[in-house]
Every structure is written in C-alpha cells, then in structure tokens.
Design an enzyme around this catalytic site. Structure first.
Site, short mmCIF file in Angstrom:
data_model
loop_
_atom_site.label_atom_id
_atom_site.label_comp_id
_atom_site.label_asym_id
_atom_site.label_seq_id
_atom_site.Cartn_x
_atom_site.Cartn_y
_atom_site.Cartn_z
N PRO A 2 -46.50 -45.96 25.09
CA PRO A 2 -46.97 -46.65 26.30
C PRO A 2 -46.83 -48.17 26.19
O PRO A 2 -47.36 -48.78 25.28
CB PRO A 2 -48.44 -46.22 26.39
CG PRO A 2 -48.52 -44.95 25.63
CD PRO A 2 -47.52 -45.09 24.52
N GLU A 3 -46.08 -48.74 27.12
CA GLU A 3 -45.93 -50.19 27.19
C GLU A 3 -46.66 -50.66 28.46
O GLU A 3 -47.32 -49.84 29.11
CB GLU A 3 -44.43 -50.56 27.24
CG GLU A 3 -43.65 -50.03 26.04
CD GLU A 3 -42.18 -50.43 26.07
OE1 GLU A 3 -41.84 -51.47 26.66
OE2 GLU A 3 -41.35 -49.69 25.50
N LYS A 59 -50.73 -54.31 26.31
CA LYS A 59 -50.83 -52.86 26.17
C LYS A 59 -52.26 -52.39 25.98
O LYS A 59 -52.50 -51.24 25.62
CB LYS A 59 -49.98 -52.39 24.98
CG LYS A 59 -48.50 -52.77 25.08
CD LYS A 59 -47.75 -52.29 23.85
CE LYS A 59 -46.41 -52.99 23.72
NZ LYS A 59 -45.76 -52.67 22.44
N ARG A 112 -50.25 -38.23 18.26
CA ARG A 112 -49.99 -38.81 16.94
C ARG A 112 -51.11 -39.69 16.40
O ARG A 112 -51.02 -40.20 15.29
CB ARG A 112 -48.66 -39.56 16.97
CG ARG A 112 -47.50 -38.60 17.23
CD ARG A 112 -46.16 -39.25 17.08
NE ARG A 112 -45.96 -39.80 15.75
CZ ARG A 112 -44.93 -40.56 15.42
NH1 ARG A 112 -44.04 -40.89 16.33
NH2 ARG A 112 -44.80 -41.02 14.19
N ARG A 151 -38.64 -70.74 20.55
CA ARG A 151 -38.94 -70.03 19.30
C ARG A 151 -37.67 -69.71 18.53
O ARG A 151 -36.61 -69.54 19.09
CB ARG A 151 -39.68 -68.73 19.62
CG ARG A 151 -41.09 -68.97 20.04
CD ARG A 151 -41.86 -67.69 20.04
NE ARG A 151 -42.38 -67.37 18.72
CZ ARG A 151 -43.61 -67.69 18.33
NH1 ARG A 151 -44.41 -68.35 19.10
NH2 ARG A 151 -44.03 -67.32 17.13
N ARG A 250 -36.42 -52.57 15.02
CA ARG A 250 -36.38 -51.56 16.07
C ARG A 250 -34.93 -51.35 16.50
O ARG A 250 -34.12 -52.27 16.42
CB ARG A 250 -37.20 -51.98 17.31
CG ARG A 250 -38.64 -52.36 17.01
CD ARG A 250 -39.46 -51.20 16.48
NE ARG A 250 -39.52 -50.08 17.40
CZ ARG A 250 -40.37 -49.97 18.40
NH1 ARG A 250 -41.28 -50.90 18.59
NH2 ARG A 250 -40.35 -48.93 19.19
#
Ligand SMILES: [Zn+2]
Length: 263
Positions: A2-3, A59, A112, A151, A250
């Site tokens: 879930p984002e 989130k 999970r 950044r 990722r």
C-alpha cells in the site's frame, strides 16, 4: 504494498463505514502488529470511544479517538481494512478487530504482518520524530523543486525516500518517472527546471488518478506502465521491451527509449 493512493482509499473507506460508532471492544488476534501497546492497553484506551475523524500523511493513517489520542495504522506490505457486517466472517489474516456497539466490526488484516498499529498523542510530533517529509499530494511546485532538485542521488531513490517526500513507493515511483519521461537512475541534481516541473505534475496526476479509481488495478489506464511492468512487458507508448534495473535496492521498470538517461 500500500502506497499513498491505497492508504487514501483505506482512509475514505474507514470514513464512510466506521466513524462515530461507540467502540465496545478491540480483539487482537496477533499482537505482532501492535507497536508499543499491549492488546489489553489498546482495548482499555479505545473502549467507549469513537473514531472521530481521520488524517492521512504519506503511507500512514491516523484515526482521531479523542483528546491527545490517535490510532496510527501503517499497512506494511499487505495490510488492509474491511468493515464486517453482523453475520459476516472477518477476512483471513485478520490481526485486529475493532468492535462497535452497532455489532459491526472493522478488521485490520495483514498477511505478512509488516503492518503497524500504535496509539500516539500527536500526529505532528510523530511525523517530526520520525523525520517524515511532506506528503506527496500536499507539496507545492516550488517546494518540490527545492527538495528533489537539490539532493544527491538517483531521482528514483529520492522519490522513494519518505523523509524527503512521503507516500510514494516502488510502483508509483516508476509510474511517475515513466509519465515524466525521466530515467530512474538520473542524478536528481542534473534535472532541469522543466524536468522537475514534469515530475511534479506527473506525481500529482498519477497519485490523483489512482485515488480516483480507488486503486482498482483493472481500471488503471492502459497507457500506464504499471499494467505492463515485468518480464516480457512492453512500453505502452512505443511498444519496445521494458527494462529493469536495481536502484536504491528496489527493482525499477522503465522504457530506455522513452526515458532516456541524460548524457
Ligand atoms: Zn517507450
């Protein structure tokens, strides 16, 4: 996982089903998801109170219970909410059930168990202590340009960094970069003003659209990368084979033709 759009969808679901009903009990089926609170303490603090309203940041979902009392819910990898009617069974993998005086229940399920449920006193304090950045849908263009453009590191890793900008995870980061035609490994500091503007617009557009569709995968536009990502996936724009690369630990999927890496 879930984002931001999924958590916003859970927030709206909770708001439309579970507010203003007196809580009569909290049943904890698996205390692993509870953070810094015992099952007994959780039930004791919530009993006779109501979910008054809710707030989402990144989130995290915060449910207001009363004076200086908020329930914080994080959905981890597989978390979700389901409102259960009187004669219905709660879903498999239910970890915590909030029972209301109406005999309805709100189940937090999480296969999970990376999800988190906690009681906190103050939302802003929590966000500050954790160093969580501004919400991806609350941020304005100039702030976005400043925090992303200044950044060091790959733009994909920066979009995923919750301390820079909160709410974006792996799938939506790839979608945003695809829409903005930016290669995920591009060094953020090399992005032009135009690139940053496109990235900002893509962020709002992708997250907003996903929320409008209640994150229903089957309704996502065919022009989205998300519907094609994976081996043998082809770019919805140019039909070339998609590529993958590890960035910020990722797996990123992208089209090397539509998202050219700046020389
Ligand atoms: Zn392409």
């Amino acid at each position: 996982m879930p984002e931001l759009p999924e958590v916003e969808t859970f927030k709206r679901y909770l708001d439309s089903t579970s507010l203003h009903q007196r809580i009569t009990n909290v049943e904890v089926h698996d205390a692993y998801v509870l953070k810094r609170v015992s099952p007994r303490e959780l039930a004791r603090r919530l009993k006779s109170h109501r979910f008054e309203n809710s707030h989402r940041h990144g989130k995290h979902l915060f449910v207001h219970i009363g004076d200086a009392l908020w329930l914080r819910v994080h959905f981890g990898m597989t978390g979700g909410l389901q409102y259960v009617k009187r004669d219905e069974e709660p879903p498999k993998n239910t970890r915590v059930i909030f029972r209301f005086a109406t005999n309805r229940r709100l189940a937090f399920h999480d296969q999970r168990k990376f999800g988190e449920i906690e009681l906190i006193k103050d939302v802003d304090d929590f966000l500050q202590t954790r160093g969580i950045g501004p919400d991806a849908l609350e941020i304005g263009l100039s702030q976005f340009k400043t925090i992303v453009g200044n950044r060091r590191g790959a733009v994909k890793a920066i979009l995923l960094n919750q301390q820079v900008i909160a709410g974006i995870g792996n799938l939506y980061a790839d979608e945003i970069l695809f829409r903005a035609r930016v290669h995920p490994a591009t060094q953020a500091a090399t992005l032009s003003n135009m690139d940053l503007r496109r990235l900002f617009c893509a962020t709002r557009c992708v997250l907003g659209k996903a929320i409008a569709l209640k994150t229903d995968f089957n309704r996502l536009p065919k022009s989205w990368l998300m519907t094609r990502r994976g081996k043998r996936g082809r770019c919805p724009r140019c039909c070339r084979a998609l590529k993958s690369q590890m960035i910020g630990s990722r797996t990123s999927w992208f089209c090397a033709y539509c998202q050219k890496r700046a020389a």
